[in-house]
Design a protein around this motif. Structure first.
Motif, PDB file in Angstrom:
ATOM      1  N   THR A 167      45.310  79.713  -8.874  1.00 14.14           N
ATOM      2  CA  THR A 167      43.980  79.801  -8.285  1.00 14.14           C
ATOM      3  C   THR A 167      44.097  79.671  -6.770  1.00 14.14           C
ATOM      4  OG1 THR A 167      41.722  78.924  -8.402  1.00 14.14           O
ATOM      5  CG2 THR A 167      43.521  77.315  -8.522  1.00 14.14           C
ATOM      6  N   GLY A 168      42.981  79.620  -6.060  1.00 12.24           N
ATOM      7  CA  GLY A 168      43.007  79.445  -4.612  1.00 12.24           C
ATOM      8  C   GLY A 168      42.889  80.749  -3.843  1.00 12.24           C
ATOM      9  N   CYS A 169      43.179  80.657  -2.551  1.00  6.45           N
ATOM     10  CA  CYS A 169      42.929  81.788  -1.644  1.00  6.45           C
ATOM     11  C   CYS A 169      43.815  82.996  -1.938  1.00  6.45           C
ATOM     12  CB  CYS A 169      43.105  81.329  -0.199  1.00  6.45           C
ATOM     13  SG  CYS A 169      41.804  80.203   0.363  1.00  6.45           S
ATOM     14  N   TYR A 170      45.085  82.763  -2.248  1.00 10.47           N
ATOM     15  CA  TYR A 170      45.986  83.884  -2.552  1.00 10.47           C
ATOM     16  C   TYR A 170      45.559  84.555  -3.859  1.00 10.47           C
ATOM     17  CZ  TYR A 170      50.502  86.371  -2.700  1.00 10.47           C
ATOM     18  OH  TYR A 170      51.491  87.325  -2.715  1.00 10.47           O
ATOM     19  N   ALA A 171      45.052  83.755  -4.784  1.00 12.67           N
ATOM     20  CA  ALA A 171      44.558  84.318  -6.041  1.00 12.67           C
ATOM     21  C   ALA A 171      43.294  85.147  -5.821  1.00 12.67           C
ATOM     22  CB  ALA A 171      44.282  83.190  -7.037  1.00 12.67           C
ATOM     23  N   GLU A 172      42.533  84.820  -4.788  1.00 11.62           N
ATOM     24  CA  GLU A 172      41.323  85.573  -4.467  1.00 11.62           C
ATOM     25  C   GLU A 172      41.665  86.920  -3.832  1.00 11.62           C
ATOM     26  OE1 GLU A 172      37.335  86.335  -4.435  1.00 11.62           O
ATOM     27  OE2 GLU A 172      38.118  84.405  -5.121  1.00 11.62           O
ATOM     28  N   THR A 173      42.643  86.930  -2.925  1.00 12.53           N
ATOM     29  CA  THR A 173      42.930  88.149  -2.149  1.00 12.53           C
ATOM     30  C   THR A 173      43.991  89.042  -2.771  1.00 12.53           C
ATOM     31  OG1 THR A 173      44.589  87.017  -0.789  1.00 12.53           O
ATOM     32  CG2 THR A 173      42.309  86.976  -0.006  1.00 12.53           C
ATOM     33  N   ASP A 174      44.871  88.480  -3.599  1.00  6.08           N
ATOM     34  CA  ASP A 174      45.998  89.258  -4.144  1.00  6.08           C
ATOM     35  C   ASP A 174      46.166  89.005  -5.643  1.00  6.08           C
ATOM     36  OD1 ASP A 174      47.770  90.425  -1.640  1.00  6.08           O
ATOM     37  OD2 ASP A 174      46.702  88.589  -1.114  1.00  6.08           O
ATOM     38  N   LYS A 175      45.079  89.096  -6.357  1.00  4.45           N
ATOM     39  CA  LYS A 175      45.066  88.777  -7.782  1.00  4.45           C
ATOM     40  C   LYS A 175      46.063  89.621  -8.571  1.00  4.45           C
ATOM     41  CE  LYS A 175      41.719  87.742 -11.421  1.00  4.45           C
ATOM     42  NZ  LYS A 175      40.265  87.648 -11.720  1.00  4.45           N
ATOM     43  N   GLU A 176      46.110  90.921  -8.261  1.00  5.03           N
ATOM     44  CA  GLU A 176      46.983  91.827  -9.026  1.00  5.03           C
ATOM     45  C   GLU A 176      48.454  91.469  -8.856  1.00  5.03           C
ATOM     46  OE1 GLU A 176      47.869  96.571  -9.018  1.00  5.03           O
ATOM     47  OE2 GLU A 176      45.758  95.962  -8.934  1.00  5.03           O
ATOM     48  N   VAL A 177      48.843  91.068  -7.639  1.00  5.30           N
ATOM     49  CA  VAL A 177      50.237  90.672  -7.386  1.00  5.30           C
ATOM     50  C   VAL A 177      50.625  89.503  -8.292  1.00  5.30           C
ATOM     51  CG1 VAL A 177      51.792  89.653  -5.679  1.00  5.30           C
ATOM     52  CG2 VAL A 177      50.254  91.499  -5.011  1.00  5.30           C
ATOM     53  N   LEU A 178      49.726  88.531  -8.404  1.00  2.42           N
ATOM     54  CA  LEU A 178      50.010  87.341  -9.199  1.00  2.42           C
ATOM     55  C   LEU A 178      49.981  87.639 -10.694  1.00  2.42           C
ATOM     56  CD1 LEU A 178      47.911  84.827  -7.094  1.00  2.42           C
ATOM     57  CD2 LEU A 178      50.405  84.990  -7.194  1.00  2.42           C
ATOM     58  N   GLN A 179      49.076  88.504 -11.120  1.00  2.00           N
ATOM     59  CA  GLN A 179      49.007  88.863 -12.541  1.00  2.00           C
ATOM     60  C   GLN A 179      50.274  89.560 -13.014  1.00  2.00           C
ATOM     61  OE1 GLN A 179      45.330  91.111 -12.363  1.00  2.00           O
ATOM     62  NE2 GLN A 179      44.172  89.480 -13.376  1.00  2.00           N
ATOM     63  N   ASN A 180      50.996  90.178 -12.089  1.00  2.00           N
ATOM     64  CA  ASN A 180      52.220  90.905 -12.436  1.00  2.00           C
ATOM     65  C   ASN A 180      53.456  90.019 -12.500  1.00  2.00           C
ATOM     66  OD1 ASN A 180      50.916  93.389 -12.705  1.00  2.00           O
ATOM     67  ND2 ASN A 180      51.159  93.886 -10.538  1.00  2.00           N
ATOM     68  N   ILE A 181      53.317  88.730 -12.190  1.00  2.00           N
ATOM     69  CA  ILE A 181      54.456  87.815 -12.292  1.00  2.00           C
ATOM     70  C   ILE A 181      54.592  87.378 -13.748  1.00  2.00           C
ATOM     71  CG2 ILE A 181      55.409  85.578 -11.603  1.00  2.00           C
ATOM     72  CD1 ILE A 181      53.947  85.841  -8.961  1.00  2.00           C
ATOM     73  N   PRO A 182      55.697  87.699 -14.417  1.00  2.00           N
ATOM     74  CA  PRO A 182      55.872  87.303 -15.822  1.00  2.00           C
ATOM     75  C   PRO A 182      55.825  85.781 -15.974  1.00  2.00           C
ATOM     76  CG  PRO A 182      57.510  88.941 -15.198  1.00  2.00           C
ATOM     77  CD  PRO A 182      56.828  88.508 -13.925  1.00  2.00           C
ATOM     78  N   GLY A 183      54.977  85.322 -16.880  1.00  2.00           N
ATOM     79  CA  GLY A 183      54.850  83.882 -17.096  1.00  2.00           C
ATOM     80  C   GLY A 183      53.543  83.314 -16.580  1.00  2.00           C
ATOM     81  N   VAL A 184      52.836  84.070 -15.735  1.00  2.00           N
ATOM     82  CA  VAL A 184      51.526  83.620 -15.259  1.00  2.00           C
ATOM     83  C   VAL A 184      50.500  83.904 -16.358  1.00  2.00           C
ATOM     84  CG1 VAL A 184      49.663  84.040 -13.613  1.00  2.00           C
ATOM     85  CG2 VAL A 184      52.020  83.858 -12.804  1.00  2.00           C
ATOM     86  N   PHE A 185      49.823  82.875 -16.796  1.00  2.00           N
ATOM     87  CA  PHE A 185      48.907  82.983 -17.932  1.00  2.00           C
ATOM     88  C   PHE A 185      47.515  83.425 -17.504  1.00  2.00           C
ATOM     89  CE2 PHE A 185      46.212  81.234 -21.366  1.00  2.00           C
ATOM     90  CZ  PHE A 185      46.856  81.806 -22.460  1.00  2.00           C
ATOM     91  N   GLY A 186      47.087  83.012 -16.305  1.00  2.00           N
ATOM     92  CA  GLY A 186      45.757  83.385 -15.836  1.00  2.00           C
ATOM     93  C   GLY A 186      45.641  83.225 -14.331  1.00  2.00           C
ATOM     94  N   VAL A 187      44.815  84.063 -13.700  1.00  2.00           N
ATOM     95  CA  VAL A 187      44.608  84.017 -12.255  1.00  2.00           C
ATOM     96  C   VAL A 187      43.112  83.881 -11.986  1.00  2.00           C
ATOM     97  CG1 VAL A 187      44.934  85.209 -10.051  1.00  2.00           C
ATOM     98  CG2 VAL A 187      46.639  85.480 -11.879  1.00  2.00           C
ATOM     99  N   PHE A 188      42.737  82.844 -11.222  1.00  2.00           N
ATOM    100  CA  PHE A 188      41.343  82.548 -10.940  1.00  2.00           C
ATOM    101  C   PHE A 188      41.151  82.426  -9.430  1.00  2.00           C
ATOM    102  CE2 PHE A 188      41.925  81.433 -15.263  1.00  2.00           C
ATOM    103  CZ  PHE A 188      40.688  81.476 -15.897  1.00  2.00           C
ATOM    104  N   GLY A 189      40.355  83.316  -8.847  1.00  2.00           N
ATOM    105  CA  GLY A 189      40.084  83.246  -7.418  1.00  2.00           C
ATOM    106  C   GLY A 189      39.205  82.055  -7.074  1.00  2.00           C
ATOM    107  N   ASN A 190      38.930  81.879  -5.788  1.00  2.00           N
ATOM    108  CA  ASN A 190      38.106  80.745  -5.352  1.00  2.00           C
ATOM    109  C   ASN A 190      36.725  80.759  -5.977  1.00  2.00           C
ATOM    110  OD1 ASN A 190      39.860  79.301  -3.629  1.00  2.00           O
ATOM    111  ND2 ASN A 190      39.591  80.837  -2.025  1.00  2.00           N
ATOM    112  N   THR A 191      36.171  81.950  -6.188  1.00  2.00           N
ATOM    113  CA  THR A 191      34.830  82.033  -6.767  1.00  2.00           C
ATOM    114  C   THR A 191      34.817  81.625  -8.238  1.00  2.00           C
ATOM    115  OG1 THR A 191      35.208  84.386  -7.227  1.00  2.00           O
ATOM    116  CG2 THR A 191      34.069  83.831  -5.180  1.00  2.00           C
ATOM    117  N   GLU A 192      36.004  81.569  -8.861  1.00  2.00           N
ATOM    118  CA  GLU A 192      36.114  81.193 -10.278  1.00  2.00           C
ATOM    119  C   GLU A 192      36.766  79.822 -10.465  1.00  2.00           C
ATOM    120  OE1 GLU A 192      37.391  85.289 -12.342  1.00  2.00           O
ATOM    121  OE2 GLU A 192      38.649  84.731 -10.637  1.00  2.00           O
ATOM    122  N   LYS A 193      37.191  79.215  -9.382  1.00  3.78           N
ATOM    123  CA  LYS A 193      38.032  78.019  -9.463  1.00  3.78           C
ATOM    124  C   LYS A 193      37.382  76.884 -10.246  1.00  3.78           C
ATOM    125  CE  LYS A 193      40.481  76.898  -5.815  1.00  3.78           C
ATOM    126  NZ  LYS A 193      40.858  76.362  -4.480  1.00  3.78           N
TER     127      LYS A 193
END
Length: 429
Positions: free
Chosen positions: A75-101
């Motif tokens: 979660t956090g700022c990087y999750a808000e601006t670069d969600k797709e990058v983080l979703q593509n990391i194997p092992g990441v279960f979920g990505v939540f931006g600041n608006t969803e934190k």
């Protein structure tokens, strides 16, 4: 159920981590220590620089590698601006931006319990309430989020959105709650504290501070950071109150008029100087910190020296120095990145050395003076003007409790190589 949090970046993130954990703690979750495996891991990210983005990714990958089978949420700022990058990391279960934190802990509970949780919470950016500090003695209190400024180098408005303010009475209620629960220091946090608005849209920061000070009997307040245009007589007069920490962190970013203009900052060096001089006049022994960006595309060696000279002239006690990095989507992206990395590094090291000199000079000016300090969990003390150190006689710790206020006298300052030094305190009876 064990959970781990990795929190990067600003004090807003630390406040929000405390808020997320408070929800889970009430449902039976506990923090895993460094050696323990955790079933859930939350990485609360920052994206202020390219270096921060790299650090985010390294921490995420390390968390996945060292906790096989754990469900890793980002979660956090990087999750808000670069969600797709983080979703593509194997092992990441979920990505939540600041608006969803604020909804993330409930998603974790749903996964753990295997059923949907019904709640009437709004999950807005201020839905963290009644949050006590976890693992530290001072509490963060988020009163504002987002930013309407358009600094050319900054990605944070994209990560945090436009400025919003927490309800006035909710802030005061939270101050009462923290004080009633024995929290010694409350640090007000926000992306742009001085922008704080009332419900009618008018500026309300000074009004809010005045009403907070009316409440305080035991606790003290500290500002995390304040923009230069918001440092004026109104704020400085309020800071004379005995429960207001004599500490200001005011980002300058550059001491060059041209570079500040290219950065789209809303002040020039002369105006900045006037405000700092006023602050030092009204508040003797004030601890002054600042942020500096070096290697901005239009910063020449001469303009770098302008910045350095102004920092020396104004007598800051601590500098946070960052090498410029191009942030995707900012207006400064079009400037390119013409200054070589080695030159940026040289300028960073130059100012970090200066920071050590300035801190030592400030330290020497407070030797022999008495201050109110809070005992931290690691046996160190932090004074209201942000001096950090230990007792000359550690035996005295046996009679003190973590989070307790103690009057101390600065006996000695011990400089340290490549980092901030430490004070030696004596109890002032």
């Amino acid at each position: 159920m064990k959970i781990k949090f990795h929190t990067l970046g600003c004090r807003l993130n630390f406040f929000e981590t405390d808020g997320m954990y408070s929800v889970l703690k009430d449902k039976g979750f506990s923090l895993a220590n460094a050696e323990e495996k955790a079933e859930y891991i939350v990485v609360n990210t920052c994206t202020v620089t390219n270096k921060a983005d790299v650090k985010n990714r390294n921490i995420i990958r390390n968390a996945i590698r060292t906790n096989p089978g754990a469900k890793v949420y980002v979660t956090g700022c990087y999750a808000e601006t670069d969600k797709e990058v983080l979703q593509n990391i194997p092992g990441v279960f979920g990505v939540f931006g600041n608006t969803e934190k604020s909804s993330l802990p409930y998603k974790i509970l749903e996964d753990w319990e295997g059923k949907k949780i019904e709640t009437n919470l709004s999950f807005d950016r201020f839905s963290y309430s009644d949050v006590l500090p976890e693992g530290h003695t001072r509490a963060y209190l988020k009163i504002q989020d987002g930013c309407n400024r358009k600094c050319s180098y900054c990605k944070i408005p994209a990560a945090r959105g436009l400025g919003v303010s927490r309800n006035y009475n909710d802030v005061l209620d939270q101050v009462r709650y923290l004080q009633d629960n024995g929290v010694g220091e409350i640090q007000l946090t926000g992306v742009n504290l001085g922008w704080y608005r009332l419900e009618n849209g008018e500026k309300g920061f000074l009004n809010l501070l005045e009403d907070i000070l009316k409440i305080l009997e035991y606790s003290r307040i500290r500002l995390s950071s304040i923009e230069p245009p918001d440092v004026g007589s109104g704020l400085l007069d309020l800071m004379k109150h005995p429960r207001f920490c004599k500490f200001l962190h005011i980002p300058i970013q550059s001491g060059s008029r041209k570079v500040l203009k290219d950065m789209r900052r809303t002040y020039h060096p002369d105006a900045f100087r006037t405000r700092i001089e006023l602050a030092k006049e009204k508040l003797p022994n004030l601890f002054l910190g600042t942020d500096v960006i070096v290697g901005f595309p239009s910063e020449t060696e001469s303009e770098f020296q302008e910045t350095k000279n102004l920092l020396v002239e104004l007598g800051f006690a601590k500098l946070h120095v960052f090498p410029y990095s191009v942030r995707k989507g900012t207006s400064a992206e079009s400037f390119g990145d013409p200054i070589p990395g080695d030159e940026k590094k040289r300028r960073v090291l130059d100012l970090m050395s200066l920071s050590s000199e300035l801190h030592t000079k400030y330290a020497e000016s407070v030797i022999g003076k008495k201050y109110e300090a809070i005992l931290e969990s690691d046996g160190r003390f932090v004074t209201d003007n942000y001096l950090k150190g230990r007792l000359a006689d550690p035996i005295s710790l046996d009679t003190l409790q973590k989070g307790q206020f103690v009057d101390v006298r600065c006996l000695e300052y011990k400089p340290a190589k490549d980092r901030e030094g430490e004070f030696v305190f004596g109890l002032s009876l």
